[in-house]
Every structure is written in structure tokens, then in C-alpha cells.
Scaffold this motif. Structure first.
Motif, PDB file in Angstrom:
ATOM      1  N   ALA A  48      36.598  30.100  42.520  1.00 38.65           N
ATOM      2  CA  ALA A  48      36.896  28.533  42.859  1.00 38.65           C
ATOM      3  C   ALA A  48      35.361  27.589  42.621  1.00 38.65           C
ATOM      4  O   ALA A  48      35.632  26.923  42.235  1.00 38.65           O
ATOM      5  N   THR A  49      34.153  28.413  42.758  1.00 40.12           N
ATOM      6  CA  THR A  49      33.048  27.620  42.637  1.00 40.12           C
ATOM      7  C   THR A  49      33.057  27.400  41.274  1.00 40.12           C
ATOM      8  O   THR A  49      32.610  26.183  40.814  1.00 40.12           O
ATOM      9  N   ASP A  50      33.302  28.284  40.295  1.00 36.76           N
ATOM     10  CA  ASP A  50      33.201  28.127  38.763  1.00 36.76           C
ATOM     11  C   ASP A  50      34.245  27.035  38.404  1.00 36.76           C
ATOM     12  O   ASP A  50      34.020  26.076  37.577  1.00 36.76           O
ATOM     13  N   TYR A  51      35.419  27.251  38.927  1.00 35.49           N
ATOM     14  CA  TYR A  51      36.380  25.999  38.501  1.00 35.49           C
ATOM     15  C   TYR A  51      35.978  24.752  39.044  1.00 35.49           C
ATOM     16  O   TYR A  51      36.258  23.691  38.067  1.00 35.49           O
ATOM     17  N   CYS A  52      35.394  24.484  40.232  1.00 37.86           N
ATOM     18  CA  CYS A  52      35.032  23.253  40.585  1.00 37.86           C
ATOM     19  C   CYS A  52      33.565  22.635  39.778  1.00 37.86           C
ATOM     20  O   CYS A  52      33.690  21.628  39.343  1.00 37.86           O
ATOM     21  N   GLU A  86      43.974  24.565  31.553  1.00 37.65           N
ATOM     22  CA  GLU A  86      43.234  25.894  31.086  1.00 37.65           C
ATOM     23  C   GLU A  86      42.414  26.109  32.232  1.00 37.65           C
ATOM     24  O   GLU A  86      42.327  27.327  32.640  1.00 37.65           O
ATOM     25  N   LEU A  87      41.563  25.558  32.886  1.00 43.42           N
ATOM     26  CA  LEU A  87      40.793  25.862  34.116  1.00 43.42           C
ATOM     27  C   LEU A  87      41.746  26.485  34.958  1.00 43.42           C
ATOM     28  O   LEU A  87      41.441  27.622  35.819  1.00 43.42           O
ATOM     29  N   GLU A  88      42.830  25.759  35.291  1.00 46.31           N
ATOM     30  CA  GLU A  88      43.765  26.241  36.368  1.00 46.31           C
ATOM     31  C   GLU A  88      44.374  27.677  35.984  1.00 46.31           C
ATOM     32  O   GLU A  88      44.418  28.681  36.941  1.00 46.31           O
ATOM     33  N   ARG A  89      44.641  27.875  34.682  1.00 48.09           N
ATOM     34  CA  ARG A  89      45.023  29.195  34.290  1.00 48.09           C
ATOM     35  C   ARG A  89      43.967  30.356  34.591  1.00 48.09           C
ATOM     36  O   ARG A  89      44.442  31.493  34.924  1.00 48.09           O
ATOM     37  N   GLN A  90      42.845  30.045  34.395  1.00 44.82           N
ATOM     38  CA  GLN A  90      41.681  30.674  34.524  1.00 44.82           C
ATOM     39  C   GLN A  90      41.330  31.353  35.573  1.00 44.82           C
ATOM     40  O   GLN A  90      41.135  32.327  36.090  1.00 44.82           O
ATOM     41  N   LEU A  91      41.674  30.328  36.747  1.00 37.26           N
ATOM     42  CA  LEU A  91      41.492  30.597  38.000  1.00 37.26           C
ATOM     43  C   LEU A  91      42.424  31.228  38.599  1.00 37.26           C
ATOM     44  O   LEU A  91      42.214  32.356  39.286  1.00 37.26           O
ATOM     45  N   ARG A  92      43.528  31.145  38.099  1.00 38.17           N
ATOM     46  CA  ARG A  92      44.924  32.053  38.704  1.00 38.17           C
ATOM     47  C   ARG A  92      44.651  33.228  38.237  1.00 38.17           C
ATOM     48  O   ARG A  92      44.965  34.629  39.159  1.00 38.17           O
ATOM     49  N   VAL A 147      37.535  37.976  39.478  1.00 34.60           N
ATOM     50  CA  VAL A 147      36.305  37.842  40.436  1.00 34.60           C
ATOM     51  C   VAL A 147      36.734  37.257  41.601  1.00 34.60           C
ATOM     52  O   VAL A 147      37.990  36.821  42.015  1.00 34.60           O
ATOM     53  N   PRO A 148      35.736  37.628  42.761  1.00 31.00           N
ATOM     54  CA  PRO A 148      36.033  37.058  44.047  1.00 31.00           C
ATOM     55  C   PRO A 148      36.609  35.622  44.275  1.00 31.00           C
ATOM     56  O   PRO A 148      36.066  34.797  43.470  1.00 31.00           O
ATOM     57  N   ALA A 149      37.510  35.251  44.941  1.00 33.26           N
ATOM     58  CA  ALA A 149      38.211  33.997  45.217  1.00 33.26           C
ATOM     59  C   ALA A 149      36.888  32.939  45.303  1.00 33.26           C
ATOM     60  O   ALA A 149      37.133  31.782  44.530  1.00 33.26           O
ATOM     61  N   VAL A 150      35.939  33.054  46.054  1.00 33.09           N
ATOM     62  CA  VAL A 150      35.001  32.050  46.161  1.00 33.09           C
ATOM     63  C   VAL A 150      34.156  31.664  44.843  1.00 33.09           C
ATOM     64  O   VAL A 150      34.142  30.743  44.539  1.00 33.09           O
TER      65      VAL A 150
END
Length: 67
Positions: A47-51, A31-37, A41-44
């Protein structure tokens, strides 16, 4: 004999709980990967939210698994 059976039963339940926790973690990571893809929002920031969410999920999973 009964002590050995009780210990085996306890270990089986614990292992089953670990498997369930790992399955939930895997689903959460997907689910996190799906949200990231799909993030707009800006990539950084994405990615920060994902981490952060990944670390939180790992912490919760680890605390749920009693070794």
C-alpha cells in the motif's frame, strides 16, 4: 479574427493534451491497482508503494498539464 482562430486552435491542442494525459494517468492507475492486488509483499508495504507511485504519477500529470 485571425487572433481568435489562433487562440481557439491553441485551446483545442491544450485540451487534447489534457485528455491524453488523463488517459495515460488512468492506465497507470489501473496498472498500479493490478500490482497492488497481485503483490506478494506485506499489505502495508504494498500500500505504501502504491501511494508513493500514485502521488508521483499525479505530480507528473499535473506538471504536464499547463492550465
Amino acid at each position: 479574427m485571425a487572433d481568435e482562430e489562433a487562440e481557439q486552435e491553441r485551446l483545442s491542442r491544450r485540451e487534447g493534451g489534457c485528455v491524453a494525459e488523463l488517459q495515460r494517468l488512468g492506465e497507470r492507475l489501473q496498472e498500479l491497482e493490478r500490482q497492488l492486488r497481485e503483490s506478494r509483499v506485506p499489505a502495508v508495504e504494498a500500500a505504501t508503494d502504491y501511494c508513493q507511485q500514485l502521488c508521483q504519477g499525479l505530480t507528473v500529470t499535473q506538471s504536464g498539464m499547463q492550465w
